[in-house]
Scaffold this motif. Structure first.
Motif, PDB file in Angstrom:
ATOM      1  N   ARG A   1      12.348  34.405  -6.036  1.00 55.97           N
ATOM      2  CA  ARG A   1      11.297  33.383  -6.078  1.00 55.97           C
ATOM      3  C   ARG A   1      10.418  33.547  -7.310  1.00 55.97           C
ATOM      4  N   ILE A   2      10.016  34.782  -7.576  1.00 54.29           N
ATOM      5  CA  ILE A   2       9.166  35.042  -8.739  1.00 54.29           C
ATOM      6  C   ILE A   2       9.895  34.657 -10.026  1.00 54.29           C
TER       7      ILE A   2
ATOM      8  N   GLY B   1       9.943  30.814 -10.318  1.00 55.79           N
ATOM      9  CA  GLY B   1       8.646  30.297 -10.732  1.00 55.79           C
ATOM     10  C   GLY B   1       8.375  30.547 -12.199  1.00 55.79           C
ATOM     11  N   ALA B   2       8.692  31.758 -12.669  1.00 58.40           N
ATOM     12  CA  ALA B   2       8.490  32.077 -14.083  1.00 58.40           C
ATOM     13  C   ALA B   2       9.383  31.216 -14.974  1.00 58.40           C
TER      14      ALA B   2
ATOM     15  N   LEU C   1       3.514  27.569 -10.436  1.00 56.37           N
ATOM     16  CA  LEU C   1       2.657  28.736 -10.249  1.00 56.37           C
ATOM     17  C   LEU C   1       2.507  29.063  -8.766  1.00 56.37           C
TER      18      LEU C   1
ATOM     19  N   PHE D   1       5.568  30.806  -7.800  1.00 55.98           N
ATOM     20  CA  PHE D   1       5.561  32.160  -8.370  1.00 55.98           C
ATOM     21  C   PHE D   1       4.793  33.133  -7.474  1.00 55.98           C
TER      22      PHE D   1
END
Length: 563
Positions: A45-46, A49-50, A110, A113
């Motif tokens: 997920r991170i 998002g990035a 965001l 993220f």
């Protein structure tokens, strides 16, 4: 007679028992191979998002050129060439409107993220990404397709179960004493899930669902399909493909500009990459550390691509796509390693800071004004929740299972081993999930291509209005540097195609308008050339070179569509 019946009864019971045992073993084997650790999903997920934020920032450099009516693909051209366009970004051709959508997408990315209202953020991010991609198909590459598909599978996965604001909100709700979880209607659904695989981690540390199978198969399908396509290419099978790619200077940068001096190493890379493509089924056959080892080989190759070839975000997207392949034993070992290497006090401080930040976001959400109670609205919400619960099996199981079947069929169809039914084809086209994957296949790029656009200025002088440089049709020292971005290279590559001759007028018109907007001395006429050179990667001799005039365009009047 009774004796015969009794003698057969144990036999039937034995068969049933063996069948049940076989089904359990098969289920356990499937669960072990489709199991994805919740920490892997959090990291996934991170990464998504990035990537969304990075993609928006990179695209924004050419926002006017690629996504507005003042650019190379105004909406009249988009609608003329692509009859069915479903894009919020095509509702307006004004830069401010498109920039506003970029900003909204950035805010939602965001939220994804940090894991705030995760499922809602994933759905909205996916829809906005599809909308942005549909606005200008001429700048898309395989990385864009993979990115959209990974986001799609993320919709069905518990991406916010760990390392997220949503997880902190659930924890706070449980610690409050009432055991309540945040209202599912606010997008902070309870994404925790019981452990379904034979992992050795904490209880509830992994999920094995149709969606987890789907995200793993998505990566596998890409590599298997691409491998089959490469089978048709002589250069790949002879081990020379990477050497030819590296001499195509419009792709290479950084290490790619120097590695051509080592042809034996390039041949080894070709062999290793082909071997990995055909070993890719091991990604789902193996489990635990052996699977992680195979995944790490792919990750290493993609890192190598990122260091040698300018192909936008594709290598990074692929690396993020491999995160779910690292299963619970790997994450457990990583946590033990971090605990041994890092001071416990420092880790405690970082955890406290993260929890504090998440808590502040959660408290801000909790303190936001809420609507006053209303009997009719409460009843409507209750009925909505009941409907969501009834539809949960469809959303979590049936729909992902349908797309698992469709992507496998689409992959088989792309290599000539199957066919997708017409209704399925329409579904795949609607959500942009056709499985082609012909990256550098069947044959790799072998020709270095560059563009020049000599323009005659009002004072009679000449200037290359594409690069704002002196006019030269010779091969530049670094061809890659002549393209503002990888998306410009992709766009110009499509413009030179015979199927896109009408787009050459839009390109020339944009070059005229942009030059006149940014320079005191206007341009009266522009000619766009595409030039190429093919070089033998082993001895450096030029095998072929030529130039083509794509269009000569008069900048003095209204837009004219040259035929």
């Amino acid at each position: 007679m009774d004796h015969k019946i009794m003698s057969r009864s144990p036999s039937v019971a034995t068969v049933r028992s063996r069948f049940s045992a076989a089904v359990r073993r098969l289920s356990a084997a499937v669960a072990a191979r489709t199991s994805v650790d919740l920490r892997a999903l959090a990291a996934f997920r991170i990464g998504l998002g990035a990537l969304l934020i990075a993609d928006l920032l990179r695209r924004s450099r050419s926002l006017t050129a690629f996504y507005t009516d003042a650019g190379v693909l105004p909406r009249r051209a988009l609608f003329a060439d692509y009859s069915e366009v479903y894009s919020l970004h095509a509702l307006s051709g004004e830069p401010w409107a498109v920039a506003s959508l970029f900003a909204v997408a950035g805010v939602v990315a965001l939220a994804l993220f940090v894991g705030y209202r995760t499922r809602l953020a994933t759905v909205v991010s996916w829809l906005l990404l599809l909308s942005l991609q549909a606005r200008n198909p001429m700048v898309l590459n395989a990385g864009d397709a993979l990115f959209a598909m990974l986001l799609f599978w993320g919709v069905f996965l518990p991406l916010g179960a760990r390392w997220s604001v949503d997880a902190i909100r659930r924890s706070d709700a449980k610690n409050s004493g009432d055991g309540a979880t945040p209202d599912a209607g606010d997008g902070a659904e309870d994404e925790t899930a019981p452990e379904t695989g034979p992992s050795a981690g904490d209880r509830g540390s992994a999920v094995a669902t149709v969606a987890s199978m789907g995200v793993l198969l998505q990566m596998l399908v890409m590599y298997v399909t691409n491998g089959v396509h490469k089978l048709e290419g002589d250069l790949w099978m002879s081990g020379e493909a990477v050497a030819y790619v590296m001499q195509a200077d419009h792709f290479t940068y950084l290490l790619g500009n120097h590695i051509t001096a080592f042809p034996a190493l390039l041949r080894a890379f070709t062999v290793v990459w082909i071997a990995l493509l055909f070993a890719s089924p091991l990604l789902v056959v193996l489990t635990g550390f052996p699977r992680a080892a195979v995944a790490s080989l792919f990750v290493g190759m993609h890192v190598g691509m990122a260091a040698t070839m300018r192909i936008d975000l594709f290598p990074v997207i692929a690396v993020v796509g491999f995160v779910p392949f690292y299963q619970t034993p790997v994450w457990d070992a990583a946590e033990r390693g971090v605990n041994r290497l890092a001071p416990s006090a420092a880790l405690a401080r970082w955890r406290a800071r993260l929890e504090s930040a998440g808590g502040r976001i959660a408290s801000l959400d909790a303190s936001a004004p809420r609507s006053t109670p209303n009997g009719r609205l409460d009843g409507l919400r209750d009925r909505l929740h009941a409907g969501v619960e009834r539809g949960s099996p469809l959303f979590s199981t049936v729909l992902p299972a349908l797309f698992v079947v469709l992507i496998v069929l689409s992959s088989a169809q792309s290599v000539g081993y199957g066919e997708v039914p017409d209704p399925g084809e329409e579904v795949l086209e609607t959500v942009e999930m056709d499985q082609h994957w012909q990256m550098f296949a069947p044959e790799p790029a072998r020709t270095t291509r560059w563009f020049a656009a000599p323009g005659v200025l009002e004072n009679g002088s000449e200037r290359d209005v594409l690069h704002d440089a002196e006019v030269s049709l010779d091969r530049p020292p670094d061809v890659d540097a002549t393209y503002p971005t990888a998306r410009w290279r992709k766009y110009l590559s499509n413009v030179r195609s015979g199927n896109n001759e009408n787009h050459r007028s839009y390109l020339a018109n944009y070059l005229c308008a942009e030059w006149n907007r940014t320079h005191a001395t206007g341009v009266e006429n522009v000619t766009v050339y595409q030039l190429y050179e093919r070089t033998d990667p082993y001895n450096g001799t030029v095998q072929a070179a030529n130039e083509f005039e794509l269009i000569e365009y008069d900048c003095s009047g209204e837009f004219v569509q040259n035929e």
